[in-house]
Design a protein around this motif. Sequence first.
Motif, PDB file in Angstrom:
ATOM      1  N   UNK A  29       0.811  -1.204   0.000  1.00 34.80           N
ATOM      2  CA  UNK A  29       0.000   0.000   0.000  1.00 34.80           C
ATOM      3  C   UNK A  29       0.846   1.257   0.000  1.00 34.80           C
ATOM      4  N   UNK A 331      -2.732   5.728 -15.792  1.00 39.04           N
ATOM      5  CA  UNK A 331      -3.609   4.854 -15.011  1.00 39.04           C
ATOM      6  C   UNK A 331      -3.614   5.346 -13.568  1.00 39.04           C
ATOM      7  N   UNK A 332      -4.734   5.163 -12.904  1.00 39.97           N
ATOM      8  CA  UNK A 332      -4.741   5.524 -11.477  1.00 39.97           C
ATOM      9  C   UNK A 332      -3.991   4.454 -10.686  1.00 39.97           C
ATOM     10  N   UNK A 333      -3.537   4.799  -9.524  1.00 39.02           N
ATOM     11  CA  UNK A 333      -2.660   3.906  -8.749  1.00 39.02           C
ATOM     12  C   UNK A 333      -3.418   3.003  -7.784  1.00 39.02           C
ATOM     13  N   UNK A 334      -4.711   3.108  -7.777  1.00 35.34           N
ATOM     14  CA  UNK A 334      -5.448   2.277  -6.844  1.00 35.34           C
ATOM     15  C   UNK A 334      -6.170   1.145  -7.572  1.00 35.34           C
TER      16      UNK A 334
ATOM     17  N   UNK B 287       5.454  -0.302  -8.039  1.00 32.92           N
ATOM     18  CA  UNK B 287       4.699  -0.045  -6.813  1.00 32.92           C
ATOM     19  C   UNK B 287       3.881  -1.239  -6.326  1.00 32.92           C
ATOM     20  N   UNK B 288       3.760  -2.258  -7.180  1.00 37.92           N
ATOM     21  CA  UNK B 288       2.891  -3.399  -6.852  1.00 37.92           C
ATOM     22  C   UNK B 288       1.442  -2.943  -6.618  1.00 37.92           C
ATOM     23  N   UNK B 289       1.058  -1.866  -7.268  1.00 36.77           N
ATOM     24  CA  UNK B 289      -0.316  -1.378  -7.167  1.00 36.77           C
ATOM     25  C   UNK B 289      -1.020  -1.646  -8.503  1.00 36.77           C
ATOM     26  N   UNK B 290      -2.354  -1.695  -8.485  1.00 30.89           N
ATOM     27  CA  UNK B 290      -3.077  -2.119  -9.691  1.00 30.89           C
ATOM     28  C   UNK B 290      -2.689  -1.366 -10.964  1.00 30.89           C
ATOM     29  N   UNK B 291      -2.494  -0.082 -10.879  1.00 23.63           N
ATOM     30  CA  UNK B 291      -2.226   0.678 -12.094  1.00 23.63           C
ATOM     31  C   UNK B 291      -0.766   0.743 -12.499  1.00 23.63           C
ATOM     32  N   UNK B 292       0.115   0.236 -11.672  1.00 22.14           N
ATOM     33  CA  UNK B 292       1.537   0.451 -11.955  1.00 22.14           C
ATOM     34  C   UNK B 292       2.085  -0.606 -12.913  1.00 22.14           C
TER      35      UNK B 292
END
Lengths: 334, 401
Positions: A29, A331-334, B287-292
């Motif tokens: 996170x 792209x958004x990061x979430x 970042x291991x986040x969905x958009x990265x």
Amino acid sequence: MVSRASPAGAMGLLASSLLGLAAALGLSSCAFFGRDMFPSELQYREASFDLDAALAKLGQTYRSVAKIERLSPVGGESRLFVLLQTDAGLRLAILDDDLEGIESLRSDSSLARFMLGDVAGGYACGSLVLDAALAVSATADASLQSAYDAAGYRDEASSTNVALWMGGTTTLSVYTFQYDWTLSSFPGYPLLPVSPASGYYLADLLSIDAASPFILALLPNDGSRPLLAVQSDRAAFDASRGLGYGASGAAMVYLDFHLDDGRIWLTADGAVALRNDDKVRRLSRIDYGDGEELDYLYLGDSTEEQVFSFEPEGKFWYRFDGKSGILYKLRTWW
Amino acid sequence: MRLHRSLAAGLVLALGSSLGAEPAALELDGGRAVVLASPREAASEGFADFLAQALAQEAEAAGLTLAPSLEGEYGAEEPAAAKAAAAGSGARWVLAASCAIEGSRLLWRAAVYDGARGELLGSDGFSAYAGLTALPLLAGSAEAALAAARIGGRSSADDAAPPISFRLSFASSDRGALLSLGEGEASFPLGEVGESGLEAPYLPFKPGQRLVFGLEKEGFWPARKSFVVKDEEREIALPRLQPKTRMAAYFSYGSSRRLGAAAALRWYPVADWVYLRAEDAFWCAYDFLPGSRPVFHDELRLGSGAYLFLSPSSPFRLSAGLGFSGIATWVGSSGLEQRSGFDLCLEPFFWTLEWHRGPWALVLEQRLLYSLGSEGGFLARGWAESPDGVPFLALGVLLKW
């Protein structure tokens, strides 16, 4: 059956181990592994477009980009609207959704900051209304040109387009237009008792459809903390008209920080605020329930000459870098 | 100088006599001395008598009483003869006098032994024309031998604290290194470090005595060890010798590349003082986040550094330097006009803190990086920094040869 180790398998194992390690450390996170000396947003770039060069080719000079908004009209094509400030007034550049080129460059005295993808498949910018083929189809009420903080939504059930802005220090103006942008009503609603004497500036509005939450982002003119007025759906907003927000059952979520340059965007997944507190410049995603920060993306040293925009669905966002003249879709990061 | 020669000669004899033998304490009178004269040759008889008499006078002057003189049959077995003389006379201190004539020259040696263990405590030898002019020199040798032995005039406390009864043993991982007592010209070799360290020949040091040992080996920086003698047998840990470094490989992990690593090569034009360095670092920002999507970087870094303050034999060392680097970047998304870039950076300062352990060292490094804002790069002009404020630190291992 005997399974054999392969380089691809080893890489997969390494990747899954790293993912497992990141999850175990609780670091996913906070994006621990993505931080280096480079801008974090590099990881989120989807497409880019050299707006500077493209405008130069069209012979159009500009001073700055005033606003960027992705418009998705009902039954129409999503397009990116870029409002340019030039020495001769406002100009509008319309790009396709994948940022492959400028489809239309318009000069019109009706242009203003208000933008909406309308209920009839067309687009409004200020009081200028374009159809799906980007031809001028109508000119809406001129008040849309002067309302600096106007935002809108379209109501498919009643086939109307609605524009809201702060008509006075404590009055929310709600202008309802027919599908062809004929003005049908323009009442004003008091925001009391939550309004400070200095009034509010309407920073953004979120109303994706009738059933989704109806949210206003309000910035007090006296510089105090920003406020999110959250209602469960559009019907709740309609029912509260005339009562004032404080008595309407809307959840008033006060943010515990100040915005950098008053920039905040509302998306289906939370509000995104540009912050520069704690000496860290970042885009911070805020929970509508309690106003707490959900996550954030670090920005570089400076956001000067940078224009941001977040689409309401929360899938993509846009950044224009005024220094390089490049427009990015991210792209958004979430 | 003459005193040094006397002590050194005494130590040599003591080493020769005590190898492989633990000293045994005898019931002897510490207030008595006995003179042991060498077998007499007619030509040197007068001189030998004079030297024996001079030793006796010096002993009396030091407050010792004399037992009747003995004539030894010891030759090269002087320590054994001294031990036997002490046992025969009951006197602890044995004063040995020997003279010989070679041509026109007289050679003599005066020595003082601790008869309890057969240890040589002090001696003085010299040669001169065999005439009357030699007599003052003989007397001087007797005085020097007694002075070197430090008996008679010693305090009761000295008598109460006898020399250690064990050999000093040393622990060292530097096999083949030469261990010496003392440093420089006045040093005395004790032996070579073996697989299990080194056990020095027996040396009659007193507890509380401060000693300095030197350790040397070809291809390594010499080291010294200061040590206070204890009255209990304990292995002395010698410092690890640091090799003279000409080349080194360096592998590191850093806060500015959290999914990656770096490998470097150092060349030392001045061994362990100045180095030139080339480093390549490869890492991925993700970042291991969905958009990265992963962004890949490769940095080539060139620079030079120099060590400050501490000598190469020190386990801890500090170096500082400067350099420059080029960083190539690849971004994954196909919709981008610019999918790769190259940034040029200056590195006006970096420092390393190093903990050296023989052929390897643990290195902590910090760097300052200034991006030139190259056209076609992704970094803006200015000081590069991590967005979360973490300084550019790296931890690595240096392998030296």
